[in-house]
Motif scaffolding. Structure first.
Motif, PDB file in Angstrom:
ATOM      1  N   PRO A 179      -4.074  53.728  17.393  1.00  0.00           N
ATOM      2  CA  PRO A 179      -4.976  52.737  16.806  1.00  0.00           C
ATOM      3  C   PRO A 179      -6.050  53.410  15.954  1.00  0.00           C
ATOM      4  N   GLY A 180      -6.195  52.936  14.723  1.00  0.00           N
ATOM      5  CA  GLY A 180      -7.134  53.526  13.795  1.00  0.00           C
ATOM      6  C   GLY A 180      -6.524  54.553  12.884  1.00  0.00           C
ATOM      7  N   GLY A 181      -5.276  54.983  13.152  1.00  0.00           N
ATOM      8  CA  GLY A 181      -4.610  55.964  12.313  1.00  0.00           C
ATOM      9  C   GLY A 181      -3.966  55.324  11.098  1.00  0.00           C
ATOM     10  N   THR A 182      -3.595  56.156  10.133  1.00  0.00           N
ATOM     11  CA  THR A 182      -3.051  55.641   8.873  1.00  0.00           C
ATOM     12  C   THR A 182      -1.645  55.077   9.002  1.00  0.00           C
ATOM     13  N   ALA A 183      -0.947  55.368  10.107  1.00  0.00           N
ATOM     14  CA  ALA A 183       0.423  54.868  10.274  1.00  0.00           C
ATOM     15  C   ALA A 183       0.593  54.183  11.618  1.00  0.00           C
ATOM     16  N   HIS A 184      -0.479  53.525  12.117  1.00  0.00           N
ATOM     17  CA  HIS A 184      -0.402  52.869  13.424  1.00  0.00           C
ATOM     18  C   HIS A 184       0.666  51.786  13.457  1.00  0.00           C
ATOM     19  N   MET A 185       0.887  51.095  12.346  1.00  0.00           N
ATOM     20  CA  MET A 185       1.848  49.997  12.329  1.00  0.00           C
ATOM     21  C   MET A 185       3.288  50.477  12.453  1.00  0.00           C
ATOM     22  N   SER A 186       3.510  51.778  12.388  1.00  0.00           N
ATOM     23  CA  SER A 186       4.857  52.319  12.585  1.00  0.00           C
ATOM     24  C   SER A 186       5.053  52.880  13.984  1.00  0.00           C
ATOM     25  N   SER A 187       4.071  52.712  14.872  1.00  0.00           N
ATOM     26  CA  SER A 187       4.197  53.242  16.222  1.00  0.00           C
ATOM     27  C   SER A 187       5.318  52.539  16.975  1.00  0.00           C
ATOM     28  N   LEU A 188       5.795  53.187  18.039  1.00  0.00           N
ATOM     29  CA  LEU A 188       6.972  52.726  18.775  1.00  0.00           C
ATOM     30  C   LEU A 188       6.603  52.390  20.214  1.00  0.00           C
ATOM     31  N   GLU A 189       7.382  51.489  20.804  1.00  0.00           N
ATOM     32  CA  GLU A 189       7.102  51.033  22.165  1.00  0.00           C
ATOM     33  C   GLU A 189       7.391  52.105  23.209  1.00  0.00           C
ATOM     34  N   LEU A 190       8.507  52.795  23.078  1.00  0.00           N
ATOM     35  CA  LEU A 190       8.974  53.682  24.141  1.00  0.00           C
ATOM     36  C   LEU A 190       8.634  55.145  23.932  1.00  0.00           C
ATOM     37  N   TRP A 191       8.238  55.517  22.729  1.00  0.00           N
ATOM     38  CA  TRP A 191       8.128  56.939  22.423  1.00  0.00           C
ATOM     39  C   TRP A 191       6.777  57.280  21.822  1.00  0.00           C
ATOM     40  N   ASP A 192       6.345  58.491  22.076  1.00  0.00           N
ATOM     41  CA  ASP A 192       5.182  59.039  21.379  1.00  0.00           C
ATOM     42  C   ASP A 192       5.608  59.404  19.962  1.00  0.00           C
ATOM     43  N   LEU A 193       4.992  58.799  18.983  1.00  0.00           N
ATOM     44  CA  LEU A 193       5.284  59.077  17.576  1.00  0.00           C
ATOM     45  C   LEU A 193       4.097  59.808  16.976  1.00  0.00           C
ATOM     46  N   MET A 194       4.348  60.970  16.399  1.00  0.00           N
ATOM     47  CA  MET A 194       3.297  61.783  15.796  1.00  0.00           C
ATOM     48  C   MET A 194       3.730  62.122  14.383  1.00  0.00           C
ATOM     49  N   GLY A 195       2.822  62.045  13.423  1.00  0.00           N
ATOM     50  CA  GLY A 195       3.241  62.347  12.062  1.00  0.00           C
ATOM     51  C   GLY A 195       2.102  62.334  11.082  1.00  0.00           C
ATOM     52  N   LYS A 196       2.459  62.559   9.830  1.00  0.00           N
ATOM     53  CA  LYS A 196       1.459  62.625   8.763  1.00  0.00           C
ATOM     54  C   LYS A 196       2.002  61.935   7.529  1.00  0.00           C
ATOM     55  N   THR A 197       1.211  61.019   7.013  1.00  0.00           N
ATOM     56  CA  THR A 197       1.573  60.359   5.759  1.00  0.00           C
ATOM     57  C   THR A 197       1.248  61.268   4.576  1.00  0.00           C
ATOM     58  N   LEU A 253      16.460  58.615  19.777  1.00  0.00           N
ATOM     59  CA  LEU A 253      16.007  58.780  21.151  1.00  0.00           C
ATOM     60  C   LEU A 253      16.585  57.714  22.072  1.00  0.00           C
ATOM     61  N   ARG A 254      16.707  56.495  21.592  1.00  0.00           N
ATOM     62  CA  ARG A 254      17.313  55.446  22.420  1.00  0.00           C
ATOM     63  C   ARG A 254      18.762  55.795  22.751  1.00  0.00           C
ATOM     64  N   HIS A 255      19.512  56.272  21.751  1.00  0.00           N
ATOM     65  CA  HIS A 255      20.890  56.661  22.017  1.00  0.00           C
ATOM     66  C   HIS A 255      20.945  57.859  22.953  1.00  0.00           C
ATOM     67  N   LYS A 256      20.017  58.765  22.801  1.00  0.00           N
ATOM     68  CA  LYS A 256      20.008  59.959  23.648  1.00  0.00           C
ATOM     69  C   LYS A 256      19.796  59.603  25.113  1.00  0.00           C
ATOM     70  N   TYR A 257      18.957  58.593  25.363  1.00  0.00           N
ATOM     71  CA  TYR A 257      18.639  58.204  26.737  1.00  0.00           C
ATOM     72  C   TYR A 257      19.384  56.946  27.180  1.00  0.00           C
ATOM     73  N   GLY A 258      20.384  56.524  26.396  1.00  0.00           N
ATOM     74  CA  GLY A 258      21.222  55.403  26.807  1.00  0.00           C
ATOM     75  C   GLY A 258      20.523  54.070  26.796  1.00  0.00           C
ATOM     76  N   ILE A 259      19.594  53.865  25.860  1.00  0.00           N
ATOM     77  CA  ILE A 259      18.855  52.608  25.751  1.00  0.00           C
ATOM     78  C   ILE A 259      19.352  51.851  24.522  1.00  0.00           C
ATOM     79  N   GLU A 260      19.547  50.570  24.672  1.00  0.00           N
ATOM     80  CA  GLU A 260      20.062  49.753  23.570  1.00  0.00           C
ATOM     81  C   GLU A 260      19.065  49.712  22.413  1.00  0.00           C
ATOM     82  N   VAL A 261      19.587  49.768  21.207  1.00  0.00           N
ATOM     83  CA  VAL A 261      18.762  49.691  20.003  1.00  0.00           C
ATOM     84  C   VAL A 261      18.769  48.258  19.501  1.00  0.00           C
TER      85      VAL A 261
END
Length: 660
Positions: free
Chosen positions: A517-535, A595-603
């Motif tokens: 929250p407050g980051g430049t790419a917060h709207m691309s965050s994911l429910e199950l995974w930690d997403l880290m990156g730079k625009t 990551l979902r495929h890796k851990y057997g979670i439906e996409v």
């Protein structure tokens, strides 16, 4: 003289006997030579008149993805060949074949030109004839009786690529070997390479040609006096079966490749590179627009070849490894890494001049992407908000010469060493002489302002930026990215960031705040995974003149909450505008899929926070605190990282999404 005298008759009789004896001896010698001394030669000639050799093309090796899915293999195909004959006869045969084989007048002219060039050799009419065409030829055999004296239909291996256009730039394409290639050292093996052999032209097909190429075989058939094939000849040991090439298993995830191809904007060009931080191997390598390598099997249509060589979209150009673009704000992590390595900044340190939207240096005013400014921020907050003013001052602290030296050591002016036939090195000044050589002036210290934010004389391939982010995702080391890690060629050495584990955790936490929250790419965050990156929003010659949008970047990594990153993804969208709006969602969706495929979670169809908001209320997980980064099970890619408390203040999405 009396010719009837008995003595004369006896003399003439003796002469006749001598002549007859000589002739009989000569005849016996000739028979001895033919039937004894040269018996094998004449037997071979007789056999050659009876038999005809047919070369059996070797199937290329099968290519598998990391999960065992077939990327490329061989299926039975059909080739139509005209046997050598008088040129007029061959042209007449081609004219009679036109309606059956759907040959145009241009096709006939092209084939006749090849027949004149390779006179005396079989003429390949169609290397990949369809089953329907072959059926028509067989059905009309009685009608074209004379034609089929000179015609041969062979079953030969046909290459099939199951990934289609999604895998085009990874696999490359194949084609018939050229005379220039035959004359080169690479194709000097006379047993494996001859006229008509199909070889790899680009991509994996070319780089691993010696592994994938098999060994052709031979088969002998019986022919009659007119050269017509009357049956197989089974009485010779000279029949040699073709040997298929070796199979290889790539690190590519074919499902991920297909998914990226599906979600990448149809109207835009760019590249996506995904690497496994555990060993630097390539999970996905995609360039848009792409091409279907199946179109090249059996020879590509000339019109389609012209389309693929379009100078504007250039579908055959692999932007992932050849395209060089200003890395923009994705390169700020390199500036931060160099500054931390040199000890000129601490993670919680603030700069002397707060960001008010601009920074004055000498007689120049360098602006921040946020005209209202970011205020007084720390290094972590500068990464989170992509504050240009902070990094201007950080670059000045490092100094131009030290920045050039450190960036060169990291490898920003070298190739990554991927196992593909072509790769461009990055463009980065190795020293002040670069400006003298290219721009004809001596650089001043102010040049560091642009370099520190990824602009100026700094152009990198998406693959190079992905390799750099792999170093951040693991222990600071960056192995050479490989498509075939178990291949015969040893991987070139990688490089190492001289950063402590604490500094690496700081870098990852800064990236994590970009999607918090407050980051430049917060709207691309994911429910199950930690997403880290730079625009990143990279200027280009057209965007500087207001004729096009900037290039959109997003470089980052993702993994289970509390664990280490398990995938690194870099996205470049040419003329895409803001990195947070265009590139970040592609990266997030690709990481989520893997990551979902890796851990057997439906996409499902809803992946990113933006998609959740567009289809329903604000999800609770978007504001809930995450498990501290690095507190989960140790990851070999990031071993040594300690816990860091993430920013969970929830300051909302920054206006405009943060163009930088």
């Amino acid at each position: 003289m009396n010719t009837y005298h008995p003595l004369e008759r006896r003399a003439r009789g003796r002469l006749a006997l001598l002549i007859l004896g000589f002739l009989m001896a000569l005849l016996a010698a000739v028979f001895f030579r033919l039937q004894v001394l040269q018996a094998s030669d004449y037997a071979m000639t007789a056999r050659d008149n009876l038999l005809r050799r047919i070369d059996l093309p070797a199937p290329r090796g099968t290519v598998l993805d990391r999960n065992g899915r077939i990327i490329a293999e061989n299926v039975p195909g059909y080739a139509v060949t005209l046997l050598p004959a008088h040129l007029d006869s061959m042209e007449a045969s081609l004219r009679r074949l036109q309606p059956v084989m759907a040959l145009t007048d241009e096709d006939v002219d092209r084939l006749m030109a090849r027949a004149r060039r390779d006179r005396g050799l079989p003429l390949l009419v169609d290397a990949d004839a369809s089953f329907e065409k072959i059926s028509q030829l067989e059905e009309q055999r009685a009608r074209f009786t004379r034609l089929f004296i000179d015609l041969r239909i062979d079953v030969r291996p046909r290459r099939v690529y199951y990934g289609g256009a999604s895998i085009g730039h990874v696999m490359g394409y194949i084609g018939e070997i050229t005379q220039e290639e035959l004359d080169s050292e690479e194709f000097s093996d006379p047993i494996r390479y001859d006229q008509g052999v199909v070889v790899g032209k680009t991509g994996v097909e070319k780089f691993y040609e010696s592994t994938l190429q098999g060994t052709p075989g031979t088969r002998y058939v019986e022919v009659d006096a007119r050269g017509r094939i009357v049956g197989d000849f089974l009485g010779t040991a000279d029949n040699i079966p073709a040997q298929a090439g070796d199979s290889i298993q790539l690190s590519i995830d074919l499902g991920l490749q297909e998914f990226i191809h599906e979600i990448f904007p149809d109207s835009l060009s760019g590249a996506v590179v995904a690497l496994d931080p555990a060993d630097g191997s390539v999970l996905a390598l995609y360039s848009a627009p792409s091409f279907d390598p199946n179109e090249f099997v059996g020879g590509i249509d000339p019109q389609r070849w012209r389309e693929l060589n379009d100078p504007v979209m250039t579908p055959l150009y692999n932007r992932a490894v050849l395209g060089r673009f200003a890395p923009a704000s994705t390169w700020k992590l390199a500036s931060a890494a160099i500054a931390l390595d040199l000890g000129v900044v601490e993670p919680d340190e603030r700069m002397e001049v707060p960001c008010t939207g601009a920074f004055a240096y000498g007689n120049r005013v360098a602006r921040c992407w946020n005209r209202d400014g970011h205020g007084d921020v720390t290094l972590l907050e500068a990464i989170q908000h992509s504050c240009d003013v902070y990094f201007y001052q950080l670059g000045l602290r490092v100094g131009l010469q030290r920045l050039l030296d450190e960036a060169t050591d990291i490898g920003f002016s070298r190739r990554c060493g991927i196992d593909l036939p072509q790769e461009n090195p990055g463009i980065f000044p190795e020293g002040p002489e670069y400006w003298e050589r290219v721009f004809n002036y001596r650089p001043r210290e102010g040049e560091v302002l642009n370099l520190a934010i990824g602009q100026g004389p700094n152009s990198q391939t998406p693959l190079k930026m992905a390799q750099f982010y792999v170093a951040i995702a693991r222990d600071g080391s960056a192995p050479a990215p490989r498509l075939f890690p178990a291949g015969p060629d040893p991987a070139p050495p990688g490089w190492q960031l001289n950063l402590s584990p604490e500094a690496l955790v700081t870098m990852r936490e800064g990236l994590r705040r970009v999607t918090a929250p407050g980051g430049t790419a917060h709207m691309s965050s994911l429910e199950l995974w930690d997403l880290m990156g730079k625009t990143g929003t990279g200027q280009n010659p057209l965007s500087v003149r207001g004729l096009a949008e900037d290039h959109a970047w997003f470089a980052g990594m993702a993994g289970p909450p509390g664990g280490g990153p398990e995938i690194v993804v870099v996205v470049l969208v040419e003329y895409g505008g803001g990195g947070s709006a265009v590139a970040a969602p592609i990266m997030a969706k690709a990481a989520d899929f893997y990551l979902r495929h890796k851990y057997g979670i439906e996409v499902g169809p809803i992946q990113t926070l933006r998609e959740h908001v567009l289809t329903g209320p604000w999800p609770a997980w978007a504001s809930a605190p995450r498990q501290p980064l690095g507190s989960g099970p140790p990851n070999p890619a990031t071993d040594g990282s300690g816990p860091v408390t993430p920013d969970t203040a929830g300051r909302g999405v920054s206006p405009g999404g943060g163009a930088r």
